[in-house]
Scaffold this motif. Structure first.
Motif, PDB file in Angstrom:
ATOM      1  N   GLY A  71      56.861  39.530  -2.689  1.00 34.35           N
ATOM      2  CA  GLY A  71      55.987  40.112  -1.672  1.00 34.35           C
ATOM      3  C   GLY A  71      56.596  40.021  -0.282  1.00 34.35           C
ATOM      4  N   ILE A  72      57.224  38.905   0.007  1.00 31.73           N
ATOM      5  CA  ILE A  72      57.881  38.748   1.309  1.00 31.73           C
ATOM      6  C   ILE A  72      59.063  39.716   1.432  1.00 31.73           C
ATOM      7  CG2 ILE A  72      59.244  37.149   2.717  1.00 31.73           C
ATOM      8  CD1 ILE A  72      57.400  34.924   1.678  1.00 31.73           C
ATOM      9  N   ILE A  73      59.846  39.846   0.359  1.00 32.80           N
ATOM     10  CA  ILE A  73      60.993  40.754   0.384  1.00 32.80           C
ATOM     11  C   ILE A  73      60.530  42.195   0.567  1.00 32.80           C
ATOM     12  CG2 ILE A  73      62.857  41.704  -1.035  1.00 32.80           C
ATOM     13  CD1 ILE A  73      63.225  38.889  -2.185  1.00 32.80           C
ATOM     14  N   LYS A  74      59.464  42.584  -0.134  1.00 31.11           N
ATOM     15  CA  LYS A  74      58.934  43.952   0.015  1.00 31.11           C
ATOM     16  C   LYS A  74      58.505  44.222   1.445  1.00 31.11           C
ATOM     17  CE  LYS A  74      56.835  43.804  -4.520  1.00 31.11           C
ATOM     18  NZ  LYS A  74      55.566  43.850  -5.246  1.00 31.11           N
TER      19      LYS A  74
ATOM     20  N   THR B 299      51.797  30.768 -13.995  1.00 30.07           N
ATOM     21  CA  THR B 299      52.403  29.453 -13.828  1.00 30.07           C
ATOM     22  C   THR B 299      52.870  29.325 -12.383  1.00 30.07           C
ATOM     23  OG1 THR B 299      54.603  30.250 -14.440  1.00 30.07           O
ATOM     24  CG2 THR B 299      53.177  29.460 -16.233  1.00 30.07           C
ATOM     25  N   PRO B 300      53.139  28.122 -11.922  1.00 31.18           N
ATOM     26  CA  PRO B 300      53.632  27.963 -10.541  1.00 31.18           C
ATOM     27  C   PRO B 300      54.933  28.726 -10.280  1.00 31.18           C
ATOM     28  CG  PRO B 300      52.897  25.850 -11.404  1.00 31.18           C
ATOM     29  CD  PRO B 300      52.841  26.826 -12.540  1.00 31.18           C
ATOM     30  N   GLU B 301      55.792  28.837 -11.286  1.00 34.27           N
ATOM     31  CA  GLU B 301      57.041  29.582 -11.106  1.00 34.27           C
ATOM     32  C   GLU B 301      56.758  31.072 -10.917  1.00 34.27           C
ATOM     33  OE1 GLU B 301      56.636  27.511 -13.887  1.00 34.27           O
ATOM     34  OE2 GLU B 301      57.696  25.809 -12.988  1.00 34.27           O
ATOM     35  N   GLU B 302      55.815  31.609 -11.683  1.00 31.82           N
ATOM     36  CA  GLU B 302      55.458  33.024 -11.552  1.00 31.82           C
ATOM     37  C   GLU B 302      54.801  33.293 -10.205  1.00 31.82           C
ATOM     38  OE1 GLU B 302      53.004  33.507 -14.992  1.00 31.82           O
ATOM     39  OE2 GLU B 302      54.658  34.296 -16.206  1.00 31.82           O
ATOM     40  N   LYS B 303      53.959  32.368  -9.757  1.00 31.23           N
ATOM     41  CA  LYS B 303      53.334  32.525  -8.438  1.00 31.23           C
ATOM     42  C   LYS B 303      54.376  32.517  -7.338  1.00 31.23           C
ATOM     43  CE  LYS B 303      48.855  30.466  -9.495  1.00 31.23           C
ATOM     44  NZ  LYS B 303      47.942  29.348  -9.217  1.00 31.23           N
ATOM     45  N   GLN B 304      55.358  31.612  -7.451  1.00 28.58           N
ATOM     46  CA  GLN B 304      56.406  31.518  -6.443  1.00 28.58           C
ATOM     47  C   GLN B 304      57.261  32.785  -6.439  1.00 28.58           C
ATOM     48  OE1 GLN B 304      59.063  28.236  -7.030  1.00 28.58           O
ATOM     49  NE2 GLN B 304      59.814  28.298  -4.928  1.00 28.58           N
TER      50      GLN B 304
END
Length: 137
Positions: free
Chosen positions: A53-56, A42-47
């Motif tokens: 990924g950015i935090i990692k 879903t768009p929420e899961e993608k977000q």
């Protein structure tokens, strides 16, 4: 007359080829359709995945930069040390540090696969080596 070598014999004599009917074998065998079982996000899961990924990436890069500064302050040029031992120590410490850092950031490390750990450790090592090299110059 000249004698023929085994290679020249095989060139002159064509190989015997048995032909099978492709039509009969294809019609007798039914191939089941391959179904894709990938779950659509879903768009929420993608977000959420994008944010994680950015935090990692940010955590791994900061750890690599800190490791570069610490190693430079402790070992300087590292001429009296074995360089790959230093590298393995940095990888080991940052691996366990990331496991502890991701918990308060609500990133589940149990879902990490080999590819994920390899990615974040590669970033750590890159930033560590670049920082240490820049400080050496």
């Amino acid at each position: 007359m000249s004698k023929q070598s085994p290679k020249s014999k095989s060139r002159k004599e064509p190989a015997k080829v048995t032909e099978t009917s492709v039509e009969t074998t294809a019609s007798n065998v039914e191939v089941p359709e391959k179904k894709s079982f990938t779950k659509q996000k879903t768009p929420e899961e993608k977000q959420k995945a994008h944010r994680e990924g950015i935090i990692k990436t940010i955590v791994a890069s900061i750890l690599g930069i800190l490791a570069g500064f610490i190693v430079f302050s402790q070992y300087g040029t590292g001429e009296d040390r074995i360089w790959y031992a230093i590298l393995m120590i940095v990888i080991g410490i940052t691996y366990y540090a990331q496991k502890l850092i991701y918990i308060p950031l609500k990133i589940d490390t149990k879902e990490f696969k080999f590819k994920d750990w390899f990615y974040v450790e590669f970033i750590v090592v890159d930033f560590f080596l670049v920082t240490w090299t820049l400080l050496l110059n």
